[in-house]
Structures are given as structure tokens and as C-alpha cells.
Design an enzyme around this catalytic site. Structure first.
Site, short mmCIF file in Angstrom:
data_model
loop_
_atom_site.label_atom_id
_atom_site.label_comp_id
_atom_site.label_asym_id
_atom_site.label_seq_id
_atom_site.Cartn_x
_atom_site.Cartn_y
_atom_site.Cartn_z
N GLU A 27 -28.11 -16.77 -35.88
CA GLU A 27 -27.37 -17.88 -35.26
C GLU A 27 -27.33 -19.00 -36.31
O GLU A 27 -28.15 -19.88 -36.32
CB GLU A 27 -28.03 -18.34 -33.95
CG GLU A 27 -29.52 -18.56 -34.04
CD GLU A 27 -30.14 -19.03 -32.72
OE1 GLU A 27 -29.65 -18.65 -31.66
OE2 GLU A 27 -31.14 -19.78 -32.81
N CYS A 37 -24.04 -52.84 -43.18
CA CYS A 37 -24.89 -53.93 -43.66
C CYS A 37 -26.34 -53.48 -43.75
O CYS A 37 -27.22 -54.08 -43.14
CB CYS A 37 -24.78 -55.12 -42.72
SG CYS A 37 -23.10 -55.55 -42.33
N GLY A 80 -25.64 -22.05 -38.66
CA GLY A 80 -24.73 -23.18 -38.61
C GLY A 80 -24.32 -23.63 -39.99
O GLY A 80 -23.19 -23.44 -40.43
N ARG A 81 -25.27 -24.22 -40.71
CA ARG A 81 -24.97 -24.88 -41.98
C ARG A 81 -24.26 -23.95 -42.97
O ARG A 81 -23.24 -24.31 -43.56
CB ARG A 81 -26.27 -25.40 -42.62
CG ARG A 81 -26.05 -26.35 -43.77
CD ARG A 81 -27.40 -26.78 -44.38
NE ARG A 81 -28.30 -27.35 -43.43
CZ ARG A 81 -28.33 -28.63 -43.07
NH1 ARG A 81 -27.50 -29.48 -43.63
NH2 ARG A 81 -29.21 -29.07 -42.19
N TYR A 135 -23.27 -30.53 -39.92
CA TYR A 135 -24.26 -31.60 -39.80
C TYR A 135 -23.79 -32.83 -40.60
O TYR A 135 -24.55 -33.39 -41.39
CB TYR A 135 -25.64 -31.14 -40.27
CG TYR A 135 -26.12 -29.90 -39.56
CD1 TYR A 135 -26.50 -29.93 -38.23
CD2 TYR A 135 -26.20 -28.68 -40.23
CE1 TYR A 135 -26.93 -28.79 -37.58
CE2 TYR A 135 -26.62 -27.53 -39.59
CZ TYR A 135 -26.99 -27.59 -38.26
OH TYR A 135 -27.43 -26.47 -37.61
N GLY A 168 -30.77 -21.10 -40.65
CA GLY A 168 -31.69 -21.60 -41.66
C GLY A 168 -31.30 -21.40 -43.10
O GLY A 168 -32.00 -21.88 -43.99
C1 LIG Z 1 -32.58 -22.98 -32.54
C2 LIG Z 1 -31.64 -23.14 -33.69
N1 LIG Z 1 -30.90 -22.10 -34.09
C3 LIG Z 1 -30.03 -22.19 -35.11
C4 LIG Z 1 -29.86 -23.37 -35.80
C5 LIG Z 1 -28.89 -23.42 -36.92
O1 LIG Z 1 -29.58 -23.58 -38.11
P1 LIG Z 1 -28.83 -23.67 -39.50
O2 LIG Z 1 -27.73 -24.62 -39.34
O3 LIG Z 1 -29.88 -24.11 -40.45
O4 LIG Z 1 -28.33 -22.28 -39.83
C6 LIG Z 1 -30.62 -24.49 -35.43
C7 LIG Z 1 -30.50 -25.74 -36.16
O5 LIG Z 1 -31.23 -26.67 -36.02
C8 LIG Z 1 -31.53 -24.37 -34.35
O6 LIG Z 1 -32.28 -25.40 -33.95
#
Ligand SMILES: Cc1ncc(COP(=O)(O)O)c(C=O)c1O
Length: 410
Positions: free
Chosen positions: A272, A350, A274-275, A379, A234
Site C-alpha cells: 500500500e 511571516c 503512497g510516496r 505529501y 514506505g
Molecule cells: C498505514 C500506512 N500505510 C501506507 C502508507 C503509505 O506510505 P508511503 O507513502 O511511505 O508509501 C502510510 C503512510 O503513512 C501508512 O501510514
């Protein structure tokens, strides 16, 4: 993490020069990724660990760069499970996400994933049946959805309101009663991922503090001894102004204070993310094909588009970019340009929605120049609708880990 512009620009210019037709590409700086992720892990207090959410970018070189650094990977489908097992066979995995099928749950049990994050009472009961049938006793976390006063106002909310994610707090007692009668599942803790796009370190600390106090109160109320919380991902990126970065030093120092304040020695708290891990290592590059004015606005039409790089559309922003001037110009027609004006950058689709940047001021941009869009490592390609209009896919370039630096650092 901001791009190493000289390195990215050199690599983009070389790849563009070698291309035989109009060019677009993703460039990923694996050394930058390694350093960034390594820095995050090194600054966490010992009670915290970092998993990487593979959905953000599951390209094999990205995963292999992160595997020796992070504690493991969060996966959300059996496709990701198989992919991770193929490319990082030793890595610990945790399995979350809505709508897990029986086949996926069985695959996760067979693969021995470290934790399964249960999304609903129905999934809990199904998992119990499958675990009994196979004869295993998996460790689970209950993913909870609850209102928290610490919940910030962010663009993407996965909880704290009516969403398909997690178990409503009103059902916690029922889940715990069910688990008490079903020892085939081991409750190890709770999982929270209530939002995405958090850019305020103090607000994120408050949210994690809220999770901790909530679990401590559940321990007291329900006689539990939970000492494991997955606090989700998040942490966000300021796409509009990339210089405004999340204050990680303040955040990691605050986590250490949280451990002391809430008596968390011996607990395991897991991210956990990602971004925030992967966005900064990627750049999307597009060659300018045409420049035109209509109804008083200047449009720069470039190779590729939102079917490769959906992030600006998904996040509703005008994505920043740099112009990489390309020389020489040897084509038998005039080189169109826009000079010291605001331009709107569009792709080849288009649809009027294929917009990557709106009214962005440029000093000069010409047909044949390359536009470099930073913060495209998460993403981006992986959430895009690649085959709309069947244009060619972009080239993918992984700038390698700098082995010389590795050796020197060891
Ligand atoms: C359950 C869960 N965990 C972790 C993430 C990773 O979130 P972020 O990329 O915002 O850190 C997501 C992203 O949608 C998620 O759905």
C-alpha cells in the site's frame, strides 16, 4: 520517476503567461503517473499486488488515473472512504489507520471495504460488537508492531519501537485467543507498516523477508493458516538528490526470488504505497517576487510557500529546483537578479521556517522567473497548512493522459 522537464516547463510558462497576478501552481503530469504506476505493477511477481495509499495525494484526477492500474486503494478515514466511493466507485478499498471511530467503522462495514486493518485490542473488540450488530463478518488484518532485526534506520519509523501504531507483539496471543471466541471477525492476515523513507532496495527486501518469516513462524506457533500479508508502503524518495532513485528493477527481481525461497506460491502479498507512486508526477511552481541580501545571504522570495508545499519542512531538506526564465519583462521598474551565487528560497509567510531551499547555487534567477520544485506529487499540497495568512491557493493544473500514446500502446 523524474519530471518530463520540457513538458512541465511549457505548461508552466503558458499558465504563467495567462496569469493576471503573481503566480504559483501545482502541475501534475498524469501521463507520467500512468506510465510509472503501470511499470511498477507490470514488474511485480503474481503473488504481489499494489494498492495506492490515497493519503499521499487524493486529488480526483490522480485517483482516476491510478484506478485502472492498481489493485485498489488504502484509505484511513471516512472522508477518504466517501471521496473514493464518489470518484472511483468500483475500486476495492482497504481501511487502516489509528483512531477509527465507531461511525467510521460502521461506514466501512456498510461500504463493504475489502479489509479492515485493526490497530489495537480495543479496536478489535469494538469492531466485533459493531459487526455483530450489523450482521456482517468482515475480513481483518491485525496491524502488528514488533522489533525486527531487519528494520532499517530511516527518518520516519512507525514501528519497531514505541509508537501509537499497530498492536504490540506481546498482545498477539491475546488477540488470537479473543478471535477464536469471536467468529464474527475473520482473521485473513497481518499488516506491517513499520517505516517510511526507505531508499535501499536490498534493505527493503530484507524487511519484507523478515515479515514473511515472522508470519510463517506465527503460523507454526499458533496453528494459523495465514497466507496474506500487507507489507505496507514506505519506499522513499531522495529529495536531496533526485537522480538517486530506489532500485526498482533489483527490488522486483528480489521479490520473485523471495517468493521462490520462502515457498509463497498461492500467497497474497500486498503493498500500500503512497510516496513512491505519486511523488514524481507533481511539480510546485512559484514566481519570484523579490530578491534581497541580508547579513551576507541572498534570499529569493517567491509566490506561495510552505503553506502550499510543506514537504521540505516536513522532511527537513533543502528542496532541489530549476529556474524557468520568463520573458519578456515589461514592468516599470528594475528587474532584480542573483547571478552565479547560492540563494535561499523562501515563501510569503511571516515565519523564518518558511524555507523551501537553502544556499542553493543558481546560474541566474530574476524577479518574474518561475522556480520549479519537482517531486511534489505526494505529501505536498495535502499535508500543508493552506490557509495560514490567507494567501490565495495555487492554481492546480493536471497535464492530461496522452490519449494518442494510449491508443498506440493498445
Ligand atoms: C498505514 C500506512 N500505510 C501506507 C502508507 C503509505 O506510505 P508511503 O507513502 O511511505 O508509501 C502510510 C503512510 O503513512 C501508512 O501510514
Amino acid at each position: 520517476m523524474l519530471p518530463n522537464w520540457p513538458k512541465i516547463s511549457r505548461a508552466a510558462a503558458a499558465a504563467k503567461a495567462a496569469a493576471t497576478s503573481p503566480w504559483c501552481a501545482y502541475l501534475y503530469d498524469l501521463e507520467a503517473l500512468r506510465r510509472h504506476a503501470g511499470g511498477l505493477v507490470a514488474s511485480l511477481p503474481p503473488e504481489f499486488e499494489l494498492f495506492y495509499a490515497a493519503k499521499a495525494n487524493s486529488d480526483a484526477p490522480i485517483l482516476r488515473t491510478l484506478a485502472p492500474i492498481v489493485a485498489g486503494f488504502e484509505i484511513a478515514s471516512s472522508g477518504e472512504l466517501a471521496w473514493l466511493r464518489e470518484h472511483c466507485p468500483q475500486a476495492p478499498l482497504i481501511f487502516g489507520g489509528p483512531g477509527k471511530t465507531d461511525e467510521e467503522l460502521v461506514a466501512a462495514l456498510d461500504a463493504g471495504v475489502e479489509r479492515i486493518h485493526v490497530e489495537s485490542l480495543g479496536e478489535l473488540e469494538r469492531l466485533g460488537v459493531l459487526a455483530r450488530r450489523i450482521g456482517v463478518r468482515p475480513a481483518i488484518l491485525l496491524r502488528m508492531n514488533l522489533p525486527l532485526t531487519e528494520m532499517p534506520d530511516v527518518p520516519l519509523a512507525m514501528g519497531g519501537r514505541a509508537t501509537p501504531f499497530g498492536i504490540d507483539i506481546a498482545l498477539l496471543g491475546e488477540c488470537l485467543a479473543w478471535l477464536a471466541d469471536h467468529p464474527e471477525l475473520r482473521l485473513e492476515g497481518f499488516h506491517f507498516h513499520l517505516m517510511s523513507g526507505q531508499r535501499d532496495a536490498a534493505a527493503h527486501l530484507a524487511l519484507i523477508d523478515g515479515y514473511v518469516r515472522t508470519v510463517q513462524s506465527w503460523n507454526r506457533e499458533h496453528g494459523l493458516e495465514v497466507r496474506h500479508i500487507n507489507v505496507g508502503g514506505g519506499i522513499g524518495i531522495n529529495y536531496r538528490d533526485p537522480e538517486q532513485v530506489f532500485d526498482w528493477p533489483v527490488f522486483s527481481a528480489g521479490l520473485a526470488q523471495l517468493v521462490a525461497r520462502r515457498g509463497l506460491k498461492g500467497w497474497r502479498l500486498r503493498f500500500e504505497m503512497g510516496r513512491y507512486v505519486a511523488a514524481g508526477c507533481g511539480v510546485y511552481a512559484m514566481e519570484v517576487l523579490d530578491i534581497k541580501s541580508t547579513f551576507g545571504r541572498t534570499f529569493v522570495v517567491a509566490r506561495g510557500g510552505t503553506h502550499h508545499f510543506r514537504t521540505p519542512y516536513a522532511q527537513s531538506h533543502s528542496h532541489p529546483f530549476r529556474v524557468l526564465p520568463i520573458e519578456p519583462w515589461r514592468r516599470p521598474y528594475r528587474r532584480l537578479e542573483a547571478v552565479r551565487e547560492a540563494v535561499t528560497v523562501v515563501g510569503q509567510l511571516c515565519t523564518p521556517k518558511d524555507v523551501l531551499a537553502t544556499e542553493a547555487p543558481v546560474d541566474r534567477v530574476r524577479v518574474g522567473d518561475v522556480l520549479l520544485f519537482p517531486l511534489a506529487g505526494a505529501y505536498a499540497w495535502h499535508i500543508s497548512h493552506h490557509d495560514f495568512l490567507r494567501h490565495p491557493h495555487p492554481e492546480t493544473i493536471f497535464l492530461p493522459i496522452d490519449e494518442a500514446v494510449n491508443v498506440a500502446a493498445e
